[in-house]
Design a protein around this motif. Structure first.
Motif, PDB file in Angstrom:
ATOM      1  N   LYS A  43      -6.117   8.200 -11.257  1.00 41.30           N
ATOM      2  CA  LYS A  43      -7.470   7.809 -10.216  1.00 41.30           C
ATOM      3  C   LYS A  43      -7.333   6.234 -10.116  1.00 41.30           C
ATOM      4  O   LYS A  43      -8.168   5.563  -8.517  1.00 41.30           O
ATOM      5  CB  LYS A  43      -8.552   8.502 -10.999  1.00 41.30           C
ATOM      6  CG  LYS A  43      -8.746   9.477 -11.129  1.00 41.30           C
ATOM      7  CD  LYS A  43      -9.741   9.476 -11.817  1.00 41.30           C
ATOM      8  CE  LYS A  43     -10.352  11.286 -12.109  1.00 41.30           C
ATOM      9  NZ  LYS A  43     -11.437  11.185 -13.271  1.00 41.30           N
TER      10      LYS A  43
ATOM     11  N   LYS B 203       0.775  -1.230  -0.249  1.00 48.53           N
ATOM     12  CA  LYS B 203      -0.012   0.104   0.160  1.00 48.53           C
ATOM     13  C   LYS B 203       0.800   1.854   0.144  1.00 48.53           C
ATOM     14  O   LYS B 203       0.458   2.218  -0.685  1.00 48.53           O
ATOM     15  CB  LYS B 203      -1.089  -0.469   1.453  1.00 48.53           C
ATOM     16  CG  LYS B 203      -2.154  -1.102   0.643  1.00 48.53           C
ATOM     17  CD  LYS B 203      -2.620  -1.628   1.894  1.00 48.53           C
ATOM     18  CE  LYS B 203      -3.361  -0.606   3.012  1.00 48.53           C
ATOM     19  NZ  LYS B 203      -4.474  -0.873   4.293  1.00 48.53           N
TER      20      LYS B 203
ATOM     21  N   LEU C  18      -5.359   5.683  -6.783  1.00 52.40           N
ATOM     22  CA  LEU C  18      -5.788   5.852  -5.591  1.00 52.40           C
ATOM     23  C   LEU C  18      -7.296   5.090  -5.407  1.00 52.40           C
ATOM     24  O   LEU C  18      -7.789   4.610  -3.685  1.00 52.40           O
ATOM     25  CB  LEU C  18      -6.471   7.185  -5.543  1.00 52.40           C
ATOM     26  CG  LEU C  18      -5.216   8.382  -5.729  1.00 52.40           C
ATOM     27  CD1 LEU C  18      -5.697   9.749  -5.851  1.00 52.40           C
ATOM     28  CD2 LEU C  18      -4.603   8.610  -4.557  1.00 52.40           C
ATOM     29  N   ARG C  19      -7.773   4.882  -6.661  1.00 48.92           N
ATOM     30  CA  ARG C  19      -9.528   3.927  -6.126  1.00 48.92           C
ATOM     31  C   ARG C  19      -9.051   1.822  -5.317  1.00 48.92           C
ATOM     32  O   ARG C  19      -9.958   2.153  -4.494  1.00 48.92           O
ATOM     33  CB  ARG C  19     -10.318   3.796  -7.189  1.00 48.92           C
ATOM     34  CG  ARG C  19     -11.185   2.832  -7.362  1.00 48.92           C
ATOM     35  CD  ARG C  19     -12.453   2.848  -8.370  1.00 48.92           C
ATOM     36  NE  ARG C  19     -11.559   2.535  -9.648  1.00 48.92           N
ATOM     37  CZ  ARG C  19     -11.472   3.419 -10.494  1.00 48.92           C
ATOM     38  NH1 ARG C  19     -11.147   4.962 -10.889  1.00 48.92           N
ATOM     39  NH2 ARG C  19     -10.313   3.163 -11.882  1.00 48.92           N
TER      40      ARG C  19
ATOM     41  N   ARG D  95       0.685   4.526  -2.428  1.00 48.86           N
ATOM     42  CA  ARG D  95       0.741   5.792  -2.590  1.00 48.86           C
ATOM     43  C   ARG D  95       2.236   6.518  -2.721  1.00 48.86           C
ATOM     44  O   ARG D  95       1.371   7.696  -3.630  1.00 48.86           O
ATOM     45  CB  ARG D  95       0.852   5.691  -1.247  1.00 48.86           C
ATOM     46  CG  ARG D  95      -0.361   5.299   0.350  1.00 48.86           C
ATOM     47  CD  ARG D  95      -0.597   5.612   1.136  1.00 48.86           C
ATOM     48  NE  ARG D  95      -1.518   5.153   2.100  1.00 48.86           N
ATOM     49  CZ  ARG D  95      -0.831   3.863   2.617  1.00 48.86           C
ATOM     50  NH1 ARG D  95      -0.006   3.437   2.739  1.00 48.86           N
ATOM     51  NH2 ARG D  95      -1.788   3.429   3.181  1.00 48.86           N
TER      52      ARG D  95
ATOM     53  N   CYS E 274     -13.471  -0.552   6.028  1.00 50.15           N
ATOM     54  CA  CYS E 274     -14.926   0.283   6.207  1.00 50.15           C
ATOM     55  C   CYS E 274     -14.952   0.302   7.169  1.00 50.15           C
ATOM     56  O   CYS E 274     -15.464  -0.902   7.851  1.00 50.15           O
ATOM     57  CB  CYS E 274     -15.715  -0.319   4.525  1.00 50.15           C
ATOM     58  SG  CYS E 274     -15.541   0.007   3.793  1.00 50.15           S
TER      59      CYS E 274
ATOM     60  N   LEU F  47      -5.979   1.926  -3.898  1.00 48.41           N
ATOM     61  CA  LEU F  47      -6.154   2.206  -1.896  1.00 48.41           C
ATOM     62  C   LEU F  47      -6.650   2.768  -1.394  1.00 48.41           C
ATOM     63  O   LEU F  47      -7.323   1.964  -0.589  1.00 48.41           O
ATOM     64  CB  LEU F  47      -5.182   3.474  -1.906  1.00 48.41           C
ATOM     65  CG  LEU F  47      -3.488   3.400  -2.286  1.00 48.41           C
ATOM     66  CD1 LEU F  47      -2.891   4.820  -2.633  1.00 48.41           C
ATOM     67  CD2 LEU F  47      -2.559   2.707  -1.177  1.00 48.41           C
ATOM     68  N   GLU F  48      -8.530   2.702  -1.579  1.00 48.95           N
ATOM     69  CA  GLU F  48      -9.655   2.996  -1.081  1.00 48.95           C
ATOM     70  C   GLU F  48     -10.602   1.644  -0.627  1.00 48.95           C
ATOM     71  O   GLU F  48     -10.139   1.650  -0.158  1.00 48.95           O
ATOM     72  CB  GLU F  48     -10.320   3.873  -2.071  1.00 48.95           C
ATOM     73  CG  GLU F  48      -9.847   5.335  -1.607  1.00 48.95           C
ATOM     74  CD  GLU F  48     -11.048   5.979  -3.111  1.00 48.95           C
ATOM     75  OE1 GLU F  48     -12.370   6.160  -3.512  1.00 48.95           O
ATOM     76  OE2 GLU F  48     -10.736   7.324  -3.271  1.00 48.95           O
ATOM     77  N   GLU F  49     -10.397   1.700  -2.019  1.00 50.90           N
ATOM     78  CA  GLU F  49     -10.829  -0.717  -2.052  1.00 50.90           C
ATOM     79  C   GLU F  49     -10.060  -1.095  -1.143  1.00 50.90           C
ATOM     80  O   GLU F  49     -10.661  -2.423   0.070  1.00 50.90           O
ATOM     81  CB  GLU F  49     -10.317  -1.597  -3.255  1.00 50.90           C
ATOM     82  CG  GLU F  49     -11.285  -0.804  -4.395  1.00 50.90           C
ATOM     83  CD  GLU F  49     -10.641  -1.121  -5.393  1.00 50.90           C
ATOM     84  OE1 GLU F  49      -9.966  -2.276  -5.867  1.00 50.90           O
ATOM     85  OE2 GLU F  49     -11.191  -1.304  -6.272  1.00 50.90           O
ATOM     86  N   GLU F  50      -8.658  -0.593  -0.258  1.00 48.42           N
ATOM     87  CA  GLU F  50      -8.105  -2.014   0.631  1.00 48.42           C
ATOM     88  C   GLU F  50      -8.339  -0.900   2.292  1.00 48.42           C
ATOM     89  O   GLU F  50      -7.669  -1.701   3.107  1.00 48.42           O
ATOM     90  CB  GLU F  50      -6.293  -1.597   0.451  1.00 48.42           C
ATOM     91  CG  GLU F  50      -6.046  -2.636  -1.181  1.00 48.42           C
ATOM     92  CD  GLU F  50      -6.884  -3.805  -0.744  1.00 48.42           C
ATOM     93  OE1 GLU F  50      -6.580  -4.566   0.636  1.00 48.42           O
ATOM     94  OE2 GLU F  50      -7.210  -4.838  -1.670  1.00 48.42           O
ATOM     95  N   GLU F  51      -8.319   0.020   1.916  1.00 42.74           N
ATOM     96  CA  GLU F  51      -9.132   0.644   3.257  1.00 42.74           C
ATOM     97  C   GLU F  51     -10.125  -0.030   4.074  1.00 42.74           C
ATOM     98  O   GLU F  51     -11.201  -0.241   3.445  1.00 42.74           O
ATOM     99  CB  GLU F  51      -9.729   2.386   3.329  1.00 42.74           C
ATOM    100  CG  GLU F  51      -8.433   2.701   2.660  1.00 42.74           C
ATOM    101  CD  GLU F  51      -6.986   3.288   3.568  1.00 42.74           C
ATOM    102  OE1 GLU F  51      -7.239   2.783   4.544  1.00 42.74           O
ATOM    103  OE2 GLU F  51      -5.947   3.226   3.644  1.00 42.74           O
TER     104      GLU F  51
END
Length: 155
Positions: A139, A54, A142-143, A58, A151, A145-149
């Motif tokens: 994009k 990750k 970044l998407r 970044r 929820c 990375l968002e998928e790995e955060e």
């Protein structure tokens, strides 16, 4: 990746130093323009240490904003292409000639013959045509990375 490719000891150290040296070139004050096309498969292949993977994503998202860097992602949908399993770098020499350096996990080779360099350039141009734009590529990273955060289940 280099260790997985079989490099050990001094050879591994030499290869790592070479890659760090290339990275330092694009980070410097008078850094030359740098363009890279990275396969989506490479981006989605996680490292054993997920936090390090990750962090690499970044870092790529950050580097993609540098003025001298153009980073494009070749999406899965591009399918097979003429540079599968081949990294290629084009270098413009002081005399104006262009040479190519091709590399895999085991070795690299400098290509100086014009016919071979032109063939590699055509394959690269075709690959670039299949890649996402620089903005779309950032994009996507970044998407990912968002998928790995994780929820929050309360939201």
């Amino acid at each position: 990746m280099l260790a997985a490719g079989g490099h050990r000891g001094e050879e591994l150290e030499k290869q790592v130093k070479a890659r760090i040296g290339r990275r330092e070139l694009i980070e410097g004050e008078d850094a030359p323009p740098f363009r890279s096309i990275v396969s989506e498969a490479v981006l989605r292949t996680e490292l054993r240490d997920k936090a390090e993977w990750k962090e690499q994503l970044r870092h790529l998202a950050e580097v993609a904003e540098w003025s001298n860097v153009t980073l494009q992602v070749l999406p899965f949908s591009a399918g097979l292409h003429g540079l599968n399993s081949t990294d290629v770098m084009f270098l413009r020499l002081p005399d104006g000639r262009t040479v190519a350096y091709v590399e895999n996990a085991y070795e690299g080779e400098l290509i100086e013959k014009n016919v071979a360099v032109e063939r590699l350039q055509r394959a690269y141009d075709a690959l670039r045509d299949l890649a996402l734009s620089a903005a779309e590529s950032r994009k996507l990273i970044l998407r990912m990375l968002e998928e790995e955060e994780p929820c929050d289940p309360s939201t």
